[in-house]
Scaffold this motif. Structure first.
Motif, PDB file in Angstrom:
ATOM      1  N   LEU A  17       0.797  -1.227   0.000  1.00  0.00           N
ATOM      2  CA  LEU A  17       0.000   0.000   0.000  1.00  0.00           C
ATOM      3  C   LEU A  17       0.834   1.284   0.000  1.00  0.00           C
ATOM      4  O   LEU A  17       0.286   2.379  -0.070  1.00  0.00           O
ATOM      5  N   ILE A  18       2.158   1.162   0.047  1.00  0.00           N
ATOM      6  CA  ILE A  18       3.003   2.362  -0.025  1.00  0.00           C
ATOM      7  C   ILE A  18       2.761   3.046  -1.366  1.00  0.00           C
ATOM      8  O   ILE A  18       2.759   2.403  -2.416  1.00  0.00           O
ATOM      9  N   GLY A  19       2.508   4.347  -1.328  1.00  0.00           N
ATOM     10  CA  GLY A  19       2.258   5.125  -2.527  1.00  0.00           C
ATOM     11  C   GLY A  19       0.793   5.223  -2.923  1.00  0.00           C
ATOM     12  O   GLY A  19       0.416   6.047  -3.739  1.00  0.00           O
ATOM     13  N   VAL A  20      -0.052   4.399  -2.305  1.00  0.00           N
ATOM     14  CA  VAL A  20      -1.488   4.396  -2.588  1.00  0.00           C
ATOM     15  C   VAL A  20      -2.147   5.557  -1.845  1.00  0.00           C
ATOM     16  O   VAL A  20      -1.669   5.985  -0.796  1.00  0.00           O
ATOM     17  N   ASP A  21      -3.241   6.068  -2.368  1.00  0.00           N
ATOM     18  CA  ASP A  21      -4.022   7.096  -1.680  1.00  0.00           C
ATOM     19  C   ASP A  21      -4.454   6.565  -0.310  1.00  0.00           C
ATOM     20  O   ASP A  21      -4.895   5.407  -0.198  1.00  0.00           O
ATOM     21  N   GLY A  22      -4.335   7.393   0.726  1.00  0.00           N
ATOM     22  CA  GLY A  22      -4.639   6.969   2.094  1.00  0.00           C
ATOM     23  C   GLY A  22      -6.040   6.416   2.272  1.00  0.00           C
ATOM     24  O   GLY A  22      -6.227   5.397   2.934  1.00  0.00           O
ATOM     25  N   ALA A  23      -7.044   7.077   1.681  1.00  0.00           N
ATOM     26  CA  ALA A  23      -8.424   6.605   1.821  1.00  0.00           C
ATOM     27  C   ALA A  23      -8.598   5.231   1.184  1.00  0.00           C
ATOM     28  O   ALA A  23      -9.272   4.354   1.732  1.00  0.00           O
ATOM     29  N   SER A  24      -7.970   5.025   0.041  1.00  0.00           N
ATOM     30  CA  SER A  24      -8.029   3.720  -0.630  1.00  0.00           C
ATOM     31  C   SER A  24      -7.318   2.660   0.214  1.00  0.00           C
ATOM     32  O   SER A  24      -7.798   1.532   0.344  1.00  0.00           O
ATOM     33  N   ALA A  25      -6.174   3.032   0.799  1.00  0.00           N
ATOM     34  CA  ALA A  25      -5.429   2.099   1.641  1.00  0.00           C
ATOM     35  C   ALA A  25      -6.261   1.674   2.855  1.00  0.00           C
ATOM     36  O   ALA A  25      -6.316   0.489   3.199  1.00  0.00           O
ATOM     37  N   ILE A  26      -6.933   2.630   3.479  1.00  0.00           N
ATOM     38  CA  ILE A  26      -7.789   2.315   4.626  1.00  0.00           C
ATOM     39  C   ILE A  26      -8.891   1.348   4.217  1.00  0.00           C
ATOM     40  O   ILE A  26      -9.150   0.359   4.911  1.00  0.00           O
ATOM     41  N   ALA A  27      -9.525   1.595   3.085  1.00  0.00           N
ATOM     42  CA  ALA A  27     -10.595   0.709   2.606  1.00  0.00           C
ATOM     43  C   ALA A  27     -10.056  -0.703   2.355  1.00  0.00           C
ATOM     44  O   ALA A  27     -10.705  -1.697   2.713  1.00  0.00           O
ATOM     45  N   ARG A  58      -2.324   2.353  11.861  1.00  0.00           N
ATOM     46  CA  ARG A  58      -2.163   3.754  11.487  1.00  0.00           C
ATOM     47  C   ARG A  58      -1.584   3.778  10.080  1.00  0.00           C
ATOM     48  O   ARG A  58      -0.594   3.112   9.803  1.00  0.00           O
ATOM     49  N   VAL A  59      -2.213   4.553   9.219  1.00  0.00           N
ATOM     50  CA  VAL A  59      -1.777   4.686   7.836  1.00  0.00           C
ATOM     51  C   VAL A  59      -1.122   6.065   7.716  1.00  0.00           C
ATOM     52  O   VAL A  59      -1.809   7.083   7.740  1.00  0.00           O
ATOM     53  N   PHE A  60       0.216   6.100   7.639  1.00  0.00           N
ATOM     54  CA  PHE A  60       0.943   7.363   7.579  1.00  0.00           C
ATOM     55  C   PHE A  60       0.953   7.889   6.151  1.00  0.00           C
ATOM     56  O   PHE A  60       1.370   7.186   5.229  1.00  0.00           O
ATOM     57  N   VAL A  61       0.472   9.133   5.992  1.00  0.00           N
ATOM     58  CA  VAL A  61       0.352   9.738   4.668  1.00  0.00           C
ATOM     59  C   VAL A  61       1.127  11.051   4.601  1.00  0.00           C
ATOM     60  O   VAL A  61       1.364  11.702   5.619  1.00  0.00           O
ATOM     61  N   ASP A  62       1.503  11.423   3.371  1.00  0.00           N
ATOM     62  CA  ASP A  62       2.187  12.703   3.158  1.00  0.00           C
ATOM     63  C   ASP A  62       1.168  13.802   2.891  1.00  0.00           C
ATOM     64  O   ASP A  62      -0.044  13.581   2.983  1.00  0.00           O
ATOM     65  N   GLY A  63       1.651  14.984   2.528  1.00  0.00           N
ATOM     66  CA  GLY A  63       0.781  16.127   2.292  1.00  0.00           C
ATOM     67  C   GLY A  63      -0.195  15.934   1.140  1.00  0.00           C
ATOM     68  O   GLY A  63      -1.217  16.610   1.067  1.00  0.00           O
ATOM     69  N   ASP A  64       0.118  15.007   0.248  1.00  0.00           N
ATOM     70  CA  ASP A  64      -0.777  14.708  -0.872  1.00  0.00           C
ATOM     71  C   ASP A  64      -1.747  13.574  -0.554  1.00  0.00           C
ATOM     72  O   ASP A  64      -2.554  13.186  -1.399  1.00  0.00           O
ATOM     73  N   GLY A  65      -1.617  13.000   0.648  1.00  0.00           N
ATOM     74  CA  GLY A  65      -2.507  11.920   1.048  1.00  0.00           C
ATOM     75  C   GLY A  65      -2.044  10.537   0.646  1.00  0.00           C
ATOM     76  O   GLY A  65      -2.769   9.555   0.812  1.00  0.00           O
ATOM     77  N   ALA A  66      -0.808  10.413   0.154  1.00  0.00           N
ATOM     78  CA  ALA A  66      -0.272   9.123  -0.265  1.00  0.00           C
ATOM     79  C   ALA A  66       0.411   8.416   0.917  1.00  0.00           C
ATOM     80  O   ALA A  66       1.087   9.059   1.735  1.00  0.00           O
ATOM     81  N   VAL A  67       0.269   7.104   1.001  1.00  0.00           N
ATOM     82  CA  VAL A  67       0.876   6.318   2.060  1.00  0.00           C
ATOM     83  C   VAL A  67       2.402   6.363   1.897  1.00  0.00           C
ATOM     84  O   VAL A  67       2.928   6.111   0.810  1.00  0.00           O
ATOM     85  N   VAL A  68       3.114   6.699   2.981  1.00  0.00           N
ATOM     86  CA  VAL A  68       4.566   6.873   2.913  1.00  0.00           C
ATOM     87  C   VAL A  68       5.370   5.804   3.636  1.00  0.00           C
ATOM     88  O   VAL A  68       6.591   5.755   3.486  1.00  0.00           O
ATOM     89  N   ARG A  69       4.711   4.957   4.425  1.00  0.00           N
ATOM     90  CA  ARG A  69       5.419   3.828   5.030  1.00  0.00           C
ATOM     91  C   ARG A  69       4.446   2.666   5.225  1.00  0.00           C
ATOM     92  O   ARG A  69       3.230   2.870   5.226  1.00  0.00           O
ATOM     93  N   THR A  70       4.993   1.499   5.402  1.00  0.00           N
ATOM     94  CA  THR A  70       4.172   0.288   5.481  1.00  0.00           C
ATOM     95  C   THR A  70       3.210   0.366   6.656  1.00  0.00           C
ATOM     96  O   THR A  70       3.650   0.469   7.810  1.00  0.00           O
ATOM     97  N   PRO A  71       1.907   0.314   6.381  1.00  0.00           N
ATOM     98  CA  PRO A  71       0.934   0.247   7.481  1.00  0.00           C
ATOM     99  C   PRO A  71       1.083  -1.101   8.205  1.00  0.00           C
ATOM    100  O   PRO A  71       1.243  -2.155   7.555  1.00  0.00           O
ATOM    101  N   ARG A  72       1.065  -1.066   9.533  1.00  0.00           N
ATOM    102  CA  ARG A  72       1.221  -2.271  10.362  1.00  0.00           C
ATOM    103  C   ARG A  72       0.211  -2.280  11.500  1.00  0.00           C
ATOM    104  O   ARG A  72      -0.108  -1.238  12.038  1.00  0.00           O
ATOM    105  N   VAL A  73      -0.191  -3.480  11.873  1.00  0.00           N
ATOM    106  CA  VAL A  73      -1.028  -3.635  13.065  1.00  0.00           C
ATOM    107  C   VAL A  73      -0.164  -3.280  14.257  1.00  0.00           C
ATOM    108  O   VAL A  73       1.005  -3.671  14.343  1.00  0.00           O
ATOM    109  N   GLY A  74      -0.722  -2.530  15.194  1.00  0.00           N
ATOM    110  CA  GLY A  74       0.018  -2.204  16.407  1.00  0.00           C
ATOM    111  C   GLY A  74      -0.163  -0.866  16.881  1.00  0.00           C
ATOM    112  O   GLY A  74      -0.632   0.005  17.134  1.00  0.00           O
TER     113      GLY A  74
END
Length: 74
Positions: A17-27, A58-74
């Motif tokens: 999901l790195i580079g994907v839009d945050g809302a899409s990554a959450i879905a 937690r899905v960490f996103v940049d100013g454009d809303g893109a995922v910038v690091r691997t989302p992980r459970v925890g």
């Protein structure tokens, strides 16, 4: 159930999901892991708690809303 997430419940990280839009990554995370109670976007560099929760991603996103690091459970 003992209240803990086990490997059989699904993936614990989502490197694809790195580079994907945050809302899409959450879905996508919610679809893959419907057992998680909290899946939220967080702006990279924001202050946050250091606690570990097995029901949260937690899905960490940049100013454009893109995922910038691997989302992980925890």
């Amino acid at each position: 159930t003992d209240g803990f997430v086990h490997a059989s419940d699904g993936p614990n990280s989502f490197p694809d999901l790195i580079g994907v839009d945050g809302a899409s990554a959450i879905a996508q995370i919610r679809e893959r892991r419907p057992d998680l109670s909290t899946v939220v976007a967080v702006r990279e560099g924001s202050m946050g708690t250091q606690d570990v929760r097995r029901d949260r991603v937690r899905v960490f996103v940049d100013g454009d809303g893109a995922v910038v690091r691997t989302p992980r459970v925890g």
